[in-house]
Design a protein around this motif. Structure first.
Motif, mmCIF file in Angstrom:
data_model
loop_
_atom_site.group_PDB
_atom_site.id
_atom_site.type_symbol
_atom_site.label_atom_id
_atom_site.label_comp_id
_atom_site.label_asym_id
_atom_site.label_seq_id
_atom_site.Cartn_x
_atom_site.Cartn_y
_atom_site.Cartn_z
ATOM 1 N N ALA A 104 8.056 23.594 -72.965
ATOM 2 C CA ALA A 104 9.202 24.017 -72.161
ATOM 3 C C ALA A 104 9.435 25.521 -72.320
ATOM 4 N N ALA A 105 9.230 26.028 -73.533
ATOM 5 C CA ALA A 105 9.439 27.457 -73.772
ATOM 6 C C ALA A 105 8.402 28.291 -73.011
ATOM 7 N N ASP A 106 7.131 27.865 -73.051
ATOM 8 C CA ASP A 106 6.085 28.600 -72.337
ATOM 9 C C ASP A 106 6.304 28.536 -70.831
ATOM 10 N N PHE A 107 6.669 27.357 -70.341
ATOM 11 C CA PHE A 107 6.927 27.216 -68.911
ATOM 12 C C PHE A 107 8.111 28.090 -68.504
ATOM 13 N N GLY A 108 9.118 28.147 -69.375
ATOM 14 C CA GLY A 108 10.274 28.991 -69.103
ATOM 15 C C GLY A 108 9.896 30.457 -69.008
ATOM 16 N N ARG A 109 9.039 30.905 -69.921
ATOM 17 C CA ARG A 109 8.589 32.308 -69.847
ATOM 18 C C ARG A 109 7.829 32.561 -68.556
ATOM 19 N N LEU A 110 7.070 31.583 -68.115
ATOM 20 C CA LEU A 110 6.274 31.707 -66.897
ATOM 21 C C LEU A 110 7.162 31.892 -65.664
ATOM 22 N N VAL A 111 8.312 31.203 -65.633
ATOM 23 C CA VAL A 111 9.194 31.284 -64.461
ATOM 24 C C VAL A 111 10.395 32.195 -64.691
ATOM 25 N N GLY A 112 10.487 32.811 -65.871
ATOM 26 C CA GLY A 112 11.576 33.749 -66.138
ATOM 27 C C GLY A 112 12.867 33.073 -66.550
ATOM 28 N N ALA A 113 12.762 32.042 -67.372
ATOM 29 C CA ALA A 113 13.945 31.335 -67.856
ATOM 30 C C ALA A 113 13.703 30.926 -69.303
ATOM 31 N N SER A 114 14.712 30.352 -69.932
ATOM 32 C CA SER A 114 14.559 29.907 -71.314
ATOM 33 C C SER A 114 14.008 28.484 -71.340
ATOM 34 N N GLY A 115 13.518 28.102 -72.491
ATOM 35 C CA GLY A 115 13.013 26.744 -72.662
ATOM 36 C C GLY A 115 14.125 25.716 -72.509
ATOM 37 N N GLN A 116 15.331 26.074 -72.965
ATOM 38 C CA GLN A 116 16.476 25.163 -72.830
ATOM 39 C C GLN A 116 16.833 24.951 -71.364
ATOM 40 N N SER A 117 16.719 26.008 -70.567
ATOM 41 C CA SER A 117 16.987 25.865 -69.129
ATOM 42 C C SER A 117 15.984 24.902 -68.493
ATOM 43 N N VAL A 118 14.722 25.050 -68.864
ATOM 44 C CA VAL A 118 13.690 24.161 -68.328
ATOM 45 C C VAL A 118 13.997 22.721 -68.715
ATOM 46 N N TYR A 119 14.395 22.506 -69.971
ATOM 47 C CA TYR A 119 14.744 21.161 -70.420
ATOM 48 C C TYR A 119 15.921 20.607 -69.610
ATOM 49 N N ASN A 120 16.948 21.430 -69.381
ATOM 50 C CA ASN A 120 18.110 20.981 -68.605
ATOM 51 C C ASN A 120 17.729 20.671 -67.162
ATOM 52 N N TRP A 121 16.812 21.445 -66.606
ATOM 53 C CA TRP A 121 16.360 21.169 -65.227
ATOM 54 C C TRP A 121 15.636 19.825 -65.185
ATOM 55 N N GLU A 122 14.779 19.586 -66.190
ATOM 56 C CA GLU A 122 13.985 18.356 -66.214
ATOM 57 C C GLU A 122 14.848 17.114 -66.400
ATOM 58 N N THR A 123 15.918 17.237 -67.153
ATOM 59 C CA THR A 123 16.789 16.085 -67.380
ATOM 60 C C THR A 123 17.808 15.915 -66.268
ATOM 61 N N GLY A 124 17.901 16.876 -65.367
ATOM 62 C CA GLY A 124 18.833 16.769 -64.244
ATOM 63 C C GLY A 124 20.233 17.228 -64.582
ATOM 64 N N LYS A 125 20.417 17.851 -65.734
ATOM 65 C CA LYS A 125 21.750 18.333 -66.111
ATOM 66 C C LYS A 125 22.146 19.542 -65.287
ATOM 67 N N THR A 126 21.169 20.391 -64.981
ATOM 68 C CA THR A 126 21.439 21.580 -64.168
ATOM 69 C C THR A 126 20.358 21.715 -63.115
ATOM 70 N N VAL A 127 20.603 22.632 -62.189
ATOM 71 C CA VAL A 127 19.651 22.897 -61.113
ATOM 72 C C VAL A 127 19.339 24.393 -61.153
ATOM 73 N N PRO A 128 18.067 24.759 -60.978
ATOM 74 C CA PRO A 128 17.730 26.185 -61.024
ATOM 75 C C PRO A 128 18.379 26.954 -59.875
ATOM 76 N N ARG A 129 18.659 28.216 -60.151
ATOM 77 C CA ARG A 129 19.208 29.094 -59.106
ATOM 78 C C ARG A 129 18.107 29.429 -58.105
ATOM 79 N N ALA A 130 18.500 30.083 -57.036
ATOM 80 C CA ALA A 130 17.554 30.386 -55.958
ATOM 81 C C ALA A 130 16.391 31.237 -56.467
#
Length: 142
Positions: free
Chosen positions: A91-117
């Motif tokens: 999740a951390a590596d994927f986050g760096r790839l898209v310009g976000a944190s690993g925690q953000s990626v985890y929250n997106w995957e669990t459906g807690k949050t939605v990525p910004r535009a």
């Protein structure tokens, strides 16, 4: 005389109990009805709250987002999780790839949050990558 007093006292108590029972019974029945109605209303409120939560989650996850005049893209938590698994990234590596944190990626995957535009645009650019290309991009970021 004491027998007459005790009989009179007993009769007065019996009549008083009868009158009190006649006065209290309708209130008791109404109270039982009100309790049943309140319990039914509570069940309805819980069901509606559950429905609202599920609908708001569905709206949050699948709402199309337009980023700077680009075409709308859909976002799904399952798709993001499978994309990250396909690329073999944490999740951390994927986050760096898209310009976000690993925690953000985890929250997106669990459906807690939605990525910004902005992040959705980055996610759509990563969708077509393979493992090697993703690894190259990560090395370039370090």
């Amino acid at each position: 005389m004491s027998n007459f007093n005790s009989v009179l006292k007993g009769e007065i108590a019996r009549v008083a109990r009868k009158e009190i029972k006649n006065a209290v019974d309708p209130v008791r029945k109404a109270n039982a009805n009100y309790r049943r109605e309140i319990a039914e209303l509570k069940r309805q409120v819980l069901a509606l709250q559950k429905e609202i939560r599920s609908l708001s989650k569905a709206a949050r996850v699948y709402t199309p987002v337009a980023a700077d005049g680009q075409a709308n893209t859909r976002f799904g938590a399952k798709g993001l999780k499978s994309l990250r698994a396909r690329l073999g990234l944490s999740a951390a590596d994927f986050g760096r790839l898209v310009g976000a944190s690993g925690q953000s990626v985890y929250n997106w995957e669990t459906g807690k949050t939605v990525p910004r535009a902005k992040q959705q645009a980055a996610l759509s650019s990563v969708r077509g990558l393979g493992k090697r290309e993703a690894a190259k991009r990560l090395e370039a970021l370090v």
